[in-house]
Design an enzyme around this catalytic site. Structure first.
Site, PDB file in Angstrom:
ATOM      1  N   TYR A  66       0.926  -1.479   0.131  1.00 27.06           N
ATOM      2  CA  TYR A  66      -0.248   0.154  -0.130  1.00 27.06           C
ATOM      3  C   TYR A  66       0.784   0.921  -0.508  1.00 27.06           C
ATOM      4  O   TYR A  66       2.037   1.557   1.080  1.00 27.06           O
ATOM      5  CB  TYR A  66      -1.173   0.169   1.352  1.00 27.06           C
ATOM      6  CG  TYR A  66      -1.348   1.251   1.073  1.00 27.06           C
ATOM      7  CD1 TYR A  66      -2.756   1.631   0.593  1.00 27.06           C
ATOM      8  CD2 TYR A  66      -0.762   2.081   2.533  1.00 27.06           C
ATOM      9  CE1 TYR A  66      -3.179   3.440   0.458  1.00 27.06           C
ATOM     10  CE2 TYR A  66      -1.865   3.002   2.574  1.00 27.06           C
ATOM     11  CZ  TYR A  66      -2.838   3.964   1.876  1.00 27.06           C
ATOM     12  OH  TYR A  66      -3.457   4.920   1.552  1.00 27.06           O
ATOM     13  N   HIS A  96      -2.058  16.360  -2.381  1.00 30.83           N
ATOM     14  CA  HIS A  96      -2.582  16.676  -1.322  1.00 30.83           C
ATOM     15  C   HIS A  96      -1.988  18.065  -0.547  1.00 30.83           C
ATOM     16  O   HIS A  96      -2.508  18.754   1.111  1.00 30.83           O
ATOM     17  CB  HIS A  96      -2.129  15.634  -0.282  1.00 30.83           C
ATOM     18  CG  HIS A  96      -2.504  14.774  -0.175  1.00 30.83           C
ATOM     19  ND1 HIS A  96      -2.334  13.822  -1.574  1.00 30.83           N
ATOM     20  CD2 HIS A  96      -3.083  13.834   1.030  1.00 30.83           C
ATOM     21  CE1 HIS A  96      -3.529  12.919  -1.158  1.00 30.83           C
ATOM     22  NE2 HIS A  96      -2.859  12.113   0.067  1.00 30.83           N
ATOM     23  N   ASN A 208       1.391  10.517   6.234  1.00 31.98           N
ATOM     24  CA  ASN A 208       1.213  10.130   7.057  1.00 31.98           C
ATOM     25  C   ASN A 208       2.505  10.590   8.769  1.00 31.98           C
ATOM     26  O   ASN A 208       2.991  11.244   8.462  1.00 31.98           O
ATOM     27  CB  ASN A 208       0.917   9.005   6.786  1.00 31.98           C
ATOM     28  CG  ASN A 208       0.201   8.844   6.365  1.00 31.98           C
ATOM     29  OD1 ASN A 208       0.003   7.014   6.151  1.00 31.98           O
ATOM     30  ND2 ASN A 208      -0.685   9.239   5.847  1.00 31.98           N
ATOM     31  N   TYR A 292     -13.677  32.112  47.534  1.00 28.98           N
ATOM     32  CA  TYR A 292     -13.269  31.110  46.966  1.00 28.98           C
ATOM     33  C   TYR A 292     -12.519  31.283  45.729  1.00 28.98           C
ATOM     34  O   TYR A 292     -10.596  30.186  45.548  1.00 28.98           O
ATOM     35  CB  TYR A 292     -14.763  29.873  46.023  1.00 28.98           C
ATOM     36  CG  TYR A 292     -15.184  29.461  46.390  1.00 28.98           C
ATOM     37  CD1 TYR A 292     -15.491  29.377  48.062  1.00 28.98           C
ATOM     38  CD2 TYR A 292     -16.117  28.464  46.067  1.00 28.98           C
ATOM     39  CE1 TYR A 292     -16.279  28.667  49.043  1.00 28.98           C
ATOM     40  CE2 TYR A 292     -16.844  28.086  46.768  1.00 28.98           C
ATOM     41  CZ  TYR A 292     -17.600  27.455  48.553  1.00 28.98           C
ATOM     42  OH  TYR A 292     -18.223  27.824  48.751  1.00 28.98           O
ATOM     43  N   ARG A 295      -9.434  30.828  48.594  1.00 28.03           N
ATOM     44  CA  ARG A 295      -9.198  30.191  49.879  1.00 28.03           C
ATOM     45  C   ARG A 295      -9.347  28.771  48.337  1.00 28.03           C
ATOM     46  O   ARG A 295      -8.220  28.191  48.887  1.00 28.03           O
ATOM     47  CB  ARG A 295     -10.146  30.053  50.328  1.00 28.03           C
ATOM     48  CG  ARG A 295     -10.313  29.115  50.698  1.00 28.03           C
ATOM     49  CD  ARG A 295     -11.400  28.246  52.080  1.00 28.03           C
ATOM     50  NE  ARG A 295     -13.023  29.225  52.162  1.00 28.03           N
ATOM     51  CZ  ARG A 295     -14.135  29.428  51.745  1.00 28.03           C
ATOM     52  NH1 ARG A 295     -14.209  28.524  52.093  1.00 28.03           N
ATOM     53  NH2 ARG A 295     -14.529  29.813  51.625  1.00 28.03           N
ATOM     54  N   PHE A 340      -1.593   6.925  12.675  1.00 28.92           N
ATOM     55  CA  PHE A 340      -1.505   8.136  11.939  1.00 28.92           C
ATOM     56  C   PHE A 340      -2.740   8.707  12.457  1.00 28.92           C
ATOM     57  O   PHE A 340      -2.795  10.041  12.301  1.00 28.92           O
ATOM     58  CB  PHE A 340      -1.803   8.417  10.209  1.00 28.92           C
ATOM     59  CG  PHE A 340      -2.732   7.110   9.573  1.00 28.92           C
ATOM     60  CD1 PHE A 340      -3.791   7.306  10.207  1.00 28.92           C
ATOM     61  CD2 PHE A 340      -2.121   6.719   8.972  1.00 28.92           C
ATOM     62  CE1 PHE A 340      -4.853   6.266   9.144  1.00 28.92           C
ATOM     63  CE2 PHE A 340      -2.437   5.511   7.475  1.00 28.92           C
ATOM     64  CZ  PHE A 340      -4.389   5.363   8.568  1.00 28.92           C
ATOM     65  N   GLU A 425     -12.296   6.875   4.897  1.00 29.59           N
ATOM     66  CA  GLU A 425     -11.625   7.584   6.368  1.00 29.59           C
ATOM     67  C   GLU A 425     -12.958   7.729   7.459  1.00 29.59           C
ATOM     68  O   GLU A 425     -13.093   9.173   7.168  1.00 29.59           O
ATOM     69  CB  GLU A 425     -10.370   8.347   6.339  1.00 29.59           C
ATOM     70  CG  GLU A 425      -9.365   8.762   5.429  1.00 29.59           C
ATOM     71  CD  GLU A 425      -8.805   8.959   4.667  1.00 29.59           C
ATOM     72  OE1 GLU A 425      -9.070  10.159   5.075  1.00 29.59           O
ATOM     73  OE2 GLU A 425      -7.890   8.525   4.369  1.00 29.59           O
TER      74      GLU A 425
END
Length: 521
Positions: A66, A96, A208, A292, A295, A340, A425
């Site tokens: 792959y 990409h 990746n 608060y 404290r 990934f 995905e």
């Protein structure tokens, strides 16, 4: 100081050497800060070369792997002819490179480059040695890829931003050379470097991975640490300014509960206030309990510290991880999996978001206390001549607006998922946004704390000639070096920015030495 090998046969002394699998958070903090040359430990190179041999042998045997000689995602069943494998890797990077938005900061990009080296150097990625060398050369020549900040869902790694990084390696896209933006090819030429031609597996290995989301999370972890340091200083100074009690910081109270961060936070506050003449002056006062925000500081800042440490432990592991796909092993196996997927980073970033938001929210409440004369015992809005002077009235409004904004930003990003790549995905992490949004949150909290530091310092002035503790007087002096007292109204923004710079520069870190231990120290 460690020695690293940057090019075949040429030994280069480097200040910082990445040790794959065991590099510390302090190391990454120094890389983010800049000013250092970065190399790779000599022990890492044989593993890189062994992994490449596995890839070459698999190709020679005609195995279908792959992303090496197949298409990507839904196109994984498509076999790529040997003569087109290099074109496949180049096309992958270019297709990409689809990010948008403002570019990532120099500190983040420096870390991305170093983290990618650390991941590839684990010896499971199968890239050639020259790819790792070139990443180091970019970092050390201050050629920083111009990476748009938006466009990753943190699933098959940070695909789009890492593609923009990888584009520079092949002479495409843009880079910043010593801060000047130019074409990648021009930047490489000026740095004396040549574009690479990527070979089998290399484009995929570069794209990746979780290095962008991890870098964003780490930079914001370091900023959150700076804010927590300031929160302890501001909280202790505010406690003295309102003549608050340090009894709630008694160790017996916190040991009775047993929460580690709470115990440590109370200790830090005790150390900071030790020896304060202001505190000594009202030991027998009639006030029974403080609000608060005074404290319960250990009960709030302590869990924030615990949350930060948990996030840091996750990020320390991720920074040293092999997160591309498929992974190569010494026995010849090339295994396709999902390292990934950035869910660990997303959840860690969401944890940091809660810590950052709560630190700022508590600080805003102390500012409100300081300017409320009915509770603080100080002049209204800390103005010497209130009415003519508005004092800290609107500075508090600014703090309130920032604290409110952080509440929206603190919503967890990791619970969202939008399927991509034709449902291949189908469950994504949103880690990149989860980490990126921390920058706005940290800046908001840093400005809230800056306003509190100024207000608390002003409050202390009304108790003169009494002195606070040695540590708090040192903090007060740091503030006064940059910001004079507000004896009458003037523009507030420059003062806020000056105080915020002290936080960002981590000028308060030495005052907490020995009392507070943070993950990157």
């Amino acid at each position: 100081m460690r020695g690293g090998i940057l090019r075949d046969g040429i030994a280069a002394m480097t200040t910082l050497a990445i040790e794959p699998g065991k590099t510390s958070l302090f190391f990454w903090r120094r890389v983010a800060d800049g000013g250092h040359q970065v190399g790779l430990s000599a022990e890492a190179w044989p593993g890189i070369e062994r992994a490449r041999d596995v890839v070459e042998n698999a190709l020679a045997a005609g195995r279908a792997i792959y992303g090496v000689n197949t298409g990507f995602g839904k196109l994984a069943q498509t076999r790529i002819p040997a003569e087109e494998i290099k074109t496949l890797q180049r096309n992958l990077v270019l297709s990409h490179s689809a990010g948008v938005g403002a570019p990532l900061s120099d500190s983040v990009v420096r870390l991305v480059l170093a983290l990618k080296v650390a991941s590839l150097a684990r010896g499971h990625s199968g890239v050639r040695r020259v790819v790792v060398e070139r990443l180091l050369e970019l970092l050390n020549a201050h050629v920083l890829p111009d990476i748009p900040g938006k466009g990753s869902v943190g699933a098959s790694g940070d695909l789009a931003p890492l593609a923009h990084l990888s584009s520079v390696l092949i002479g495409e896209g843009h880079a910043r050379l010593n801060g000047e933006r130019m074409s990648a090819r021009a930047a490489l030429t000026k740095a004396g470097l040549q574009p690479l031609e990527l070979e089998a597996k290399e484009g995929l290995a570069l794209l990746n991975g979780t290095q962008v989301s991890t870098a964003l999370a780490l930079v914001n972890l370091f900023a959150a640490e700076a804010n927590l340091e300031a929160a302890f200083i501001a909280g202790a100074l505010s406690t003295d300014a309102v003549k608050g009690s340090d009894t709630p910081f008694d160790p017996r109270i916190h040991e009775a509960r047993g929460q580690k961060g709470q115990i440590e936070a109370a200790h830090v506050l005790r150390v900071l206030m030790a020896g304060s003449a202001v505190r000594h002056s009202h030991l027998e006062c009639s006030r029974v309990q403080d609000p608060y925000s005074i404290r319960c500081q250990p009960q709030v800042l302590g869990p924030c510290l615990d949350m930060m440490r948990h996030a840091a432990s996750v990020l320390a592991i991720e920074a040293n991880a092999a997160t591309d796909n498929p992974l190569v092993f010494d026995n010849g196996d090339v295994l396709s999996g999902g390292n990934f997927h950035a869910e660990p980073v997303a959840l860690a970033a969401d944890a940091l978001a809660l810590s950052i938001a709560e630190t700022g929210a508590l600080s805003e409440r102390r500012i409100a206390l300081l300017i409320d004369s009915s509770l603080s015992g100080l002049p209204p809005f800390l103005a010497s001549d209130s009415g003519v002077n508005s004092g800290f009235m609107i500075a508090h409004v600014t703090a309130a607006s920032l604290a409110s904004e952080n509440k929206s930003l603190a919503h967890p990003a990791s619970v969202d998922s939008l399927p991509t790549s034709a449902n291949q995905e189908d469950f994504v992490s949103m880690a990149t946004f989860a980490a990126r949004r921390l920058s706005d949150m940290n800046m908001n909290t840093s400005h809230i704390l800056a306003i509190e530091l100024l207000a608390a310092a002003e409050g202390i002035e009304f108790h003169r000639p009494l002195k606070s503790s040695k540590a708090l007087e040192s903090a007060h002096a740091m503030l006064r070096e940059r910001v004079p007292r507000f004896e009458r109204d003037r523009a507030f923004s420059p003062a806020i920015e000056a105080a915020q710079a002290l936080i960002a520069e981590r000028r308060f870190e030495p005052l907490l030495a020995g009392a507070l231990s943070l993950p990157s120290q």
